[in-house]
Design an enzyme around this catalytic site. Sequence first.
Site, mmCIF file in Angstrom:
data_model
loop_
_atom_site.group_PDB
_atom_site.id
_atom_site.type_symbol
_atom_site.label_atom_id
_atom_site.label_comp_id
_atom_site.label_asym_id
_atom_site.label_seq_id
_atom_site.Cartn_x
_atom_site.Cartn_y
_atom_site.Cartn_z
ATOM 1 N NE ARG A 55 -3.016 0.511 3.235
ATOM 2 C CZ ARG A 55 -2.273 0.794 4.295
ATOM 3 N NH1 ARG A 55 -1.514 1.868 4.301
ATOM 4 N NH2 ARG A 55 -2.282 -0.013 5.336
ATOM 5 C CE1 TYR A 109 -15.185 10.854 -16.749
ATOM 6 C CE2 TYR A 109 -14.909 10.858 -14.378
ATOM 7 C CZ TYR A 109 -15.198 10.193 -15.557
ATOM 8 O OH TYR A 109 -15.508 8.862 -15.511
ATOM 9 C CG ASP A 181 -8.333 15.477 -15.621
ATOM 10 O OD1 ASP A 181 -7.680 14.841 -16.483
ATOM 11 O OD2 ASP A 181 -9.339 15.013 -15.055
ATOM 12 C CE LYS A 206 -11.790 7.348 -18.728
ATOM 13 N NZ LYS A 206 -12.008 8.722 -18.233
HETATM 14 C C1 LIG Z 1 -12.263 9.236 -16.967
HETATM 15 C C2 LIG Z 1 -11.801 10.536 -16.493
HETATM 16 C C3 LIG Z 1 -11.536 10.742 -15.120
HETATM 17 C C4 LIG Z 1 -11.728 9.670 -14.091
HETATM 18 O O1 LIG Z 1 -10.883 8.587 -14.342
HETATM 19 P P1 LIG Z 1 -11.249 7.081 -13.881
HETATM 20 O O2 LIG Z 1 -10.014 6.345 -14.212
HETATM 21 O O3 LIG Z 1 -12.450 6.674 -14.673
HETATM 22 O O4 LIG Z 1 -11.536 7.152 -12.425
HETATM 23 C C5 LIG Z 1 -11.092 11.993 -14.732
HETATM 24 N N1 LIG Z 1 -10.938 12.994 -15.618
HETATM 25 C C6 LIG Z 1 -11.191 12.825 -16.934
HETATM 26 C C7 LIG Z 1 -10.992 13.976 -17.859
HETATM 27 C C8 LIG Z 1 -11.640 11.599 -17.417
HETATM 28 O O5 LIG Z 1 -11.905 11.444 -18.719
#
Ligand SMILES: *Cc1c(COP(=O)(O)O)cnc(C)c1O
Length: 394
Positions: A55, A109, A181, A206
């Site tokens: 962890r 998001y 982000d 992604k």
């Molecule tokens: C999908 C996404 C998230 C969250 O990511 P997860 O891996 O699904 O928790 C955050 N920001 C953006 C821009 C995203 O496309």
Amino acid sequence: MKNDRGSLMRPTPLPESASRPVVTPLSPSVVYSSDTPDMLDAQYDGKLHGYTYSREGHPNADVVAQAIDRMEGAPHMGVMTSSGMGAVSAVLLGLTKAGDHVIGGNQLYGRSLRMMSEDLPRLGIETSLVDPGDVAAVRAAIRPETRMILVEVVSNPTLRIADILGLAALARETGVLLVVDNTFTTPRGFKAFDHGADIVIHSVTKLLAGHSDVMLGYVAARDADINTRLRVFTVTTGMTPSPFDCWLAERGMLSFDLRFDRAQATAAMLADHLAGLKGVRRVIYPGRHDHPDREQAAILLKDQFCNMVSFEIPGGRAQANAFARAAEGLNFAPTLGDVGTTVSHPASSSHRAMTPERRAELGMSEGFFRVSVGLEDPKVLCDVFTAAVQAAAE
Ligand SMILES: *Cc1c(COP(=O)(O)O)cnc(C)c1O
């Protein structure tokens, strides 16, 4: 009975080999054994590098973190989390306290928006949602208690471009952290630290991992102390990802550059193709001359306009259903960055909680679709869209 090596539990020493594996070994071990209490002490004190309990960190997480660090130009080793939302949570919850104020982009998001509107206020942290393309509006929202501004470079799903350079200057001037982000744009499309970000977040789920088989997040801060606070928070809250997911992500990332370039080239082609179809009302792609933020896109993204394309067909839900039914081989799925093209329909998924009026304000009708372009043959993909758009118009 003789207490030979075979009666001890673990670990069994690996067979000797003069040669080495070419693939990073998977290390599922939860615990690591040290030689002596002195050695363990030194590890916990940071005088000796070594893993202790997974962890707190493990080799597969560090391998992926360092790979993303190199892509982003991160000054300290980033922190891997078990999802992108883990990374968002680490920043929003791990660096704030009751009484603070946080500004977020108004088209973040969906889950990030939810955290801003539900969870932070519950904990006594006030939030404001503002258009990140409008620096004056963001400036007006700043208060003495403002701790950070969280934005995405390209908004979801209308693909508007944030004024990152303006926001970075504002953040420096006011002593507020700029958090970017960078999931949609990826470090290949946009180098967030170079453009003034203090903290960079990724949903590695992604494009970076790229195969829709891993949930993973990444966060890194420019400042060493903040970076350490993020790491400690993720360890305390148990956001550490599994070694196997990190291992899969590393494997996926080996082909990231190639996947990104191919998907991006096809996206540009598909955007132009859609714009030429009779049954398409509007196409949004940051690389197109008719994009509302064309200049901002050219400044920030240079010529890396990424793999996301949005478009609108006329009509209501019936036409949207007809399009979806006719789009053979495309996955209708609320995700992005997969090797296969995915299409999402914000009105019925990511933005279903919004009133139709608010969706209309943002330009999201029932006929609005967001496409994450994958690696299919571009010609085949264009033909599928042509057929589906025609079917919707009938
Ligand atoms: C999908 C996404 C998230 C969250 O990511 P997860 O891996 O699904 O928790 C955050 N920001 C953006 C821009 C995203 O496309």
